[in-house]
Design a protein around this motif. Structure first.
Motif, short mmCIF file in Angstrom:
data_model
loop_
_atom_site.label_atom_id
_atom_site.label_comp_id
_atom_site.label_asym_id
_atom_site.label_seq_id
_atom_site.Cartn_x
_atom_site.Cartn_y
_atom_site.Cartn_z
N ILE A 390 0.87 -1.30 0.01
CA ILE A 390 0.08 -0.03 0.00
C ILE A 390 0.92 1.32 -0.03
CG2 ILE A 390 -1.72 1.12 1.31
CD1 ILE A 390 -2.86 -1.26 2.37
N MET A 391 1.99 1.18 0.66
CA MET A 391 2.80 2.45 0.51
C MET A 391 3.44 2.67 -0.74
SD MET A 391 3.34 3.84 3.57
CE MET A 391 4.79 4.89 3.04
N LEU A 392 3.52 1.57 -1.64
CA LEU A 392 4.20 1.59 -3.01
C LEU A 392 2.98 2.52 -3.60
CD1 LEU A 392 5.73 -1.64 -3.54
CD2 LEU A 392 6.92 0.64 -3.45
N LEU A 393 1.66 1.94 -3.72
CA LEU A 393 0.50 2.77 -4.09
C LEU A 393 0.36 3.97 -3.95
CD1 LEU A 393 -2.29 -0.22 -3.78
CD2 LEU A 393 -0.63 0.27 -5.83
N LEU A 394 0.76 4.46 -2.52
CA LEU A 394 0.65 5.72 -1.96
C LEU A 394 1.60 6.78 -2.73
CD1 LEU A 394 -0.57 7.98 -0.04
CD2 LEU A 394 1.13 7.21 1.50
N ASP A 395 2.81 5.95 -3.12
CA ASP A 395 3.95 6.66 -3.63
C ASP A 395 3.41 6.98 -5.19
OD1 ASP A 395 6.62 7.77 -3.91
OD2 ASP A 395 6.64 6.22 -5.43
N GLY A 401 -0.89 11.69 -9.04
CA GLY A 401 -2.05 12.47 -8.68
C GLY A 401 -3.25 11.80 -8.68
N ILE A 402 -3.27 10.51 -9.28
CA ILE A 402 -4.48 9.58 -9.38
C ILE A 402 -3.81 8.04 -9.52
CG2 ILE A 402 -4.76 9.55 -11.72
CD1 ILE A 402 -7.74 9.36 -11.36
N PHE A 405 -5.85 1.43 -12.35
CA PHE A 405 -5.70 0.21 -12.13
C PHE A 405 -4.42 -0.44 -12.99
CE2 PHE A 405 -6.73 -4.44 -13.32
CZ PHE A 405 -6.95 -4.71 -12.10
N THR A 406 -4.01 0.04 -14.07
CA THR A 406 -3.01 -0.37 -14.92
C THR A 406 -1.51 -0.16 -14.09
OG1 THR A 406 -2.67 1.65 -16.15
CG2 THR A 406 -4.16 -0.06 -17.14
N SER A 407 -1.56 0.89 -13.10
CA SER A 407 -0.31 1.07 -12.35
C SER A 407 -0.11 0.37 -11.31
CB SER A 407 -0.43 2.65 -12.08
OG SER A 407 -1.35 2.81 -11.31
N VAL A 408 -1.15 -0.54 -10.88
CA VAL A 408 -1.09 -1.32 -9.46
C VAL A 408 -0.14 -2.72 -9.95
CG1 VAL A 408 -2.26 -2.84 -8.00
CG2 VAL A 408 -3.37 -0.82 -8.87
N PHE A 426 -9.41 4.00 -2.77
CA PHE A 426 -8.27 4.56 -2.39
C PHE A 426 -7.85 5.84 -3.07
CE2 PHE A 426 -3.45 5.34 -2.21
CZ PHE A 426 -3.00 4.53 -1.09
N ASN A 427 -8.41 6.09 -4.26
CA ASN A 427 -8.48 7.28 -5.00
C ASN A 427 -9.48 8.36 -4.00
OD1 ASN A 427 -6.62 7.22 -7.19
ND2 ASN A 427 -8.24 6.06 -8.27
N HIS A 428 -10.71 8.01 -3.93
CA HIS A 428 -11.54 8.50 -3.12
C HIS A 428 -11.03 9.11 -1.62
CE1 HIS A 428 -15.30 10.16 -1.74
NE2 HIS A 428 -15.37 9.28 -0.80
N VAL A 429 -10.59 8.12 -0.76
CA VAL A 429 -10.01 8.35 0.40
C VAL A 429 -9.02 9.36 0.21
CG1 VAL A 429 -8.89 7.53 2.13
CG2 VAL A 429 -11.01 6.30 1.34
N TYR A 430 -7.96 9.24 -0.61
CA TYR A 430 -6.67 10.15 -0.88
C TYR A 430 -7.19 11.50 -1.06
CZ TYR A 430 -2.25 11.79 -2.50
OH TYR A 430 -1.26 12.50 -2.52
N GLU A 431 -8.29 11.64 -1.89
CA GLU A 431 -8.86 13.08 -2.26
C GLU A 431 -9.20 13.82 -0.91
OE1 GLU A 431 -8.73 14.93 -5.00
OE2 GLU A 431 -7.63 13.60 -5.84
N LEU A 432 -9.86 13.15 -0.11
CA LEU A 432 -10.15 13.52 1.29
C LEU A 432 -9.13 13.77 2.25
CD1 LEU A 432 -13.31 11.14 2.06
CD2 LEU A 432 -13.50 13.67 1.12
#
Length: 766
Positions: A390-395, A401-402, A405-408, A426-432
């Motif tokens: 998940i830390m890799l996804l956050l990076d 900026g978004i 699915f292809t970048s996972v 994840f995109n929704h929570v990150y915007e908040l």
């Protein structure tokens, strides 16, 4: 039963063996015992009673006997030995010392000893009268010796000498010198006279004028009291001591020279110098010995003189300064506490941001993983692997900026049973999360700026407190001198006040009769304060105000053209001189042009001028204004600051450029460029205010400009044409400023696309 009677404590100190430290007192007792007046020897008994240690009384009586035997023979031995023994017996039974009672007892002891002596030698009533006089003299000398001994014994602790103590020492020294009578060198040179001269010179060197005069009179009289010319000798020594003290600023040689001059005049005035008990030769020998005395010996002699202590009431201005300074320091501490409070709150808030990332992960897990059969395996058994994924996804989402699915990574897709839903949530929570971060970040920024405001306020109050304490001094010493010097040229001053600031500026407020010539007053003031002075104005209370003049003045010219030749310019410029002889030129360029830019630059310029004229430093003033503008209460407010500060007393200047354009300096044949080193004020909460110092001299020229001038000239090197312009000869700075503005418009092809402002300055030595 009644209470038992309390027995009186008596002096039961046992006799002891003599020691080396007793040699000095024994020698003084020997000299005092040899001293005589009118054939009487009361000084030895008085010294024995007042100063000599009674635990070796047997030694004192022996020394006293030797003194009497060598000066008067055995005829008077009975009288004074009986007196000494009686007083010693009295001390064995007295409860405590009492100056008056002890003095009366020693006088009574001499009276008893004298009556015993008169049993065998009585002639008539005259003997009774002289015995009565001797008893009184002994009592008085007891008090004198006691006071002198008390001062000398505590000389290291004493800081002030009373007049009676000073006279007591002088009389005591005179008695000891009299004890040297009879010791004569070849050519009839008296040791007593030489020591008298030496002693008076020491008093003249280490004492004040009152000490010198009274000391000379006392020593002169006491050393010659057995001579008919004692009064004349007293006058000679007193006058000579005063002359010597007047020249004490030249050291021992000056004191000796003044004493010899006074002695020569007094001896010549007295007539037949050969009939006096002191001669020019003896005076010269004493003076030479005084001059040749090693510094170490003179230092030891000086230790016997208590330092003079001048007590003065605290003046009203000092009390006011201390009170105001104390109140400002208290206020400063309060603002420092507020600054620490806001700073600590911001630090705690920043630390909490790291916890928000964990909250983000928990929120995503609650939305996606609830009800998943692999939730226990992912978040408990394989927690470390899941957290890293998940830390890799956050990076990835922070970089792009978004999250798509292809970048996972495929490794995550293979393990997760709901990868599509995970990406969406994840995109929704990150915007908040980002919105919350921006909100809290702005709150922290505002809190930091408020803390910085309080910090700058604390610094301002510290500066004010320092300026109040050391900002000015009332020169009362110069006031007295000025009154005397003005009186010499026929100007009567009925009121005067001299104030000196911490930076050396002198202000003189003078009240004189109407019609007094100002030029004459200026000349007198310049001679006394040793600084060029000039008349400024009449103060509110009607006094004439004179102020010291600066070494340099600045010839300044300013020209401005607004964008498209409109009526409103976004550039603001001001020049002024503060009370500490600082010449300021401030140029502020608001962002853009028109009324909005004019407002930005004008408010920055106004704040700077008020702070600087109040006595605050440049760095403190700019920091304070920057933190205020960074708050952006209604809208963003940016403006450059181009500040020049010239010390008109030294010629040293400093450039402070906060986003300002470069300046050109002509120093002799050399041309220098001064560049900006930071962004405009109001953009960053923390800017570096760094001054660039230059030393200027008579005739040096400075050009300051806004970017409308510095960027003018298509196809030319930036400001290269200005470097050529500054080398051209101009009679006045007005001509140079006009030439610069005209050439800038020409090089812009007559199209003024930005506000243009130029200031030209030439330093002129007064």
């Amino acid at each position: 039963m009644g209470q038992p009677a309390v027995k009186r404590q008596r002096n039961t100190e046992m006799l002891r063996a003599p020691s080396v430290r007793d040699v000095g007192m024994s020698m003084l007792l020997l000299l005092a015992g040899r001293a005589s007046v009118l054939g009487l020897f009361p000084f030895g008994v008085a010294f024995f009673a007042s100063c000599f240690d009674k635990s070796i009384a047997y030694l004192g009586i022996t020394v006293l006997s030797i003194a009497l035997m060598t000066s008067a023979g055995s005829a008077v031995l009975t009288k004074y030995l009986v007196a000494a023994l009686l007083f010693w017996i009295y001390t064995r039974f007295r409860n405590k010392e009492n100056l008056v009672l002890d003095a009366a007892c020693v006088g009574g002891a001499v009276m008893v000893g004298g009556l015993v002596f008169l049993i065998y030698t009585y002639v008539g009533a005259y003997d009774i009268l002289m015995l009565f006089v001797e008893s009184i003299v002994t009592s008085l000398m007891y008090i004198i010796f006691k006071k002198a001994h008390g001062l000398i014994a505590n000389r290291k602790k004493r800081t002030q000498t009373a007049q009676d103590e000073l006279i007591s020492i002088s009389v005591s020294v005179g008695v000891f010198i009299t004890g040297l009578s009879g010791i004569v060198f070849p050519y009839n040179i008296s040791l007593a006279n030489i020591v008298s001269v030496y002693a008076v010179l020491c008093i003249a060197l280490h004492g004040g004028i009152a000490a010198a005069g009274s000391g000379g009179l006392c020593i002169g009289f006491m050393s010659a009291m057995s001579s008919p010319s004692a009064v004349v000798t007293m006058g000679i020594f007193g006058i000579s001591a005063l002359f010597g003290n007047l020249l004490k600023s030249f050291g021992r040689f000056g004191v000796a020279l003044g004493f010899l001059g006074g002695s020569a005049v007094a001896l010549l005035y007295a007539g037949s110098a050969s009939s006096l008990p002191v001669t020019i030769i003896e005076t010269a020998i004493g003076a030479v010995l005084f001059v040749l005395t090693p510094n170490k010996v003179q230092g030891y002699i000086k230790s016997f003189f208590a330092r003079s202590l001048k007590l003065e009431t605290v003046s009203a201005d000092v009390r006011v300064k201390e009170y105001l300074s104390m109140q400002l320091e208290k206020s400063s501490k309060a603002f420092k506490s507020l600054e620490e409070c806001f700073s600590n709150a911001s630090e705690k808030r920043l630390k909490s941001y790291n916890k928000d990332v964990a909250t983000l992960f928990d929120e995503v897990a609650d939305r996606v993983c609830e009800g998943c059969p692999n939730v226990v395996k992912c978040w408990q058994s394989d927690f470390t692997r899941t957290y890293r994924s998940i830390m890799l996804l956050l990076d990835t989402i922070e970089t792009r900026g978004i999250l798509e699915f292809t970048s996972v990574p495929n490794s995550f897709k293979d393990k997760c049973l709901r990868p599509d839903l995970f990406v969406v949530e994840f995109n929704h929570v990150y915007e908040l999360y980002k919105k919350n971060l921006v909100r809290t970040g702005e709150a922290v920024t505002s809190r930091d700026l408020v803390a910085r405001q309080y910090k700058e306020m604390s610094s301002l109050m510290d500066t004010m407190a320092e300026n109040i304490c050391s900002g000015f001094t009332f020169r009362e010493d110069l006031e007295e001198t000025l009154i005397a010097e003005l009186d010499k040229v026929g100007i009567m001053a009925f009121e005067i006040s001299v104030i000196e600031s911490s930076h050396g500026k002198m202000e003189v407020y003078l009240g004189t009769s109407k019609g007094t010539e100002v030029g004459m007053i200026e000349n007198v003031l310049e001679n006394v304060v040793e600084t060029p002075m000039g008349y400024e104005c009449d103060s509110a209370n009607g006094l004439m105000k004179f102020v010291s003049r600066a070494k340099f003045t600045a010839d300044i010219a300013i020209r401005q053209i607004s964008r498209d030749f409109s009526e409103v310019s976004g550039d603001s410029i001001d020049t002024f001189v503060t009370e500490d002889y600082k010449q300021y030129v401030i140029l502020s360029d608001g962002m853009g042009s028109g009324k909005r830019a004019m407002f930005e630059s004008h408010i920055t310029l106004k704040l700077l001028r008020e702070f600087l004229q109040s006595g605050f430093g440049v760095k403190t003033s700019i920091d304070m204004i920057n933190s205020a503008l960074c708050l952006k209460l209604d809208y963003e407010c940016f403006s450059t600051v181009d500040l020049l500060c010239i010390d008109l007393m030294t010629g040293i200047c400093e450039f402070f450029k906060i986003g300002g354009s470069e300046s050109i300096v002509l120093h002799g044949p050399n041309v220098e460029t001064v560049f900006s080193v930071s962004l405009p004020v109001g953009m960053l909460p923390d800017i570096k205010v760094q001054g660039q110092a230059k030393r200027l001299d008579d005739g040096d020229i400075i050009i300051m400009m806004s970017d409308g001038i510095s960027e003018a000239g298509f196809g030319t090197v930036r400001t290269d044409w200005l470097k050529k312009e500054i080398k051209m000869p101009f009679d006045t700075m007005d001509e140079m400023a006009q030439s610069v503005i005209e050439n800038a418009v020409k090089k812009s092809r007559d199209a003024v696309i930005d506000d243009m402002t130029v200031a030209t300055l030439r330093l002129i030595k007064n």
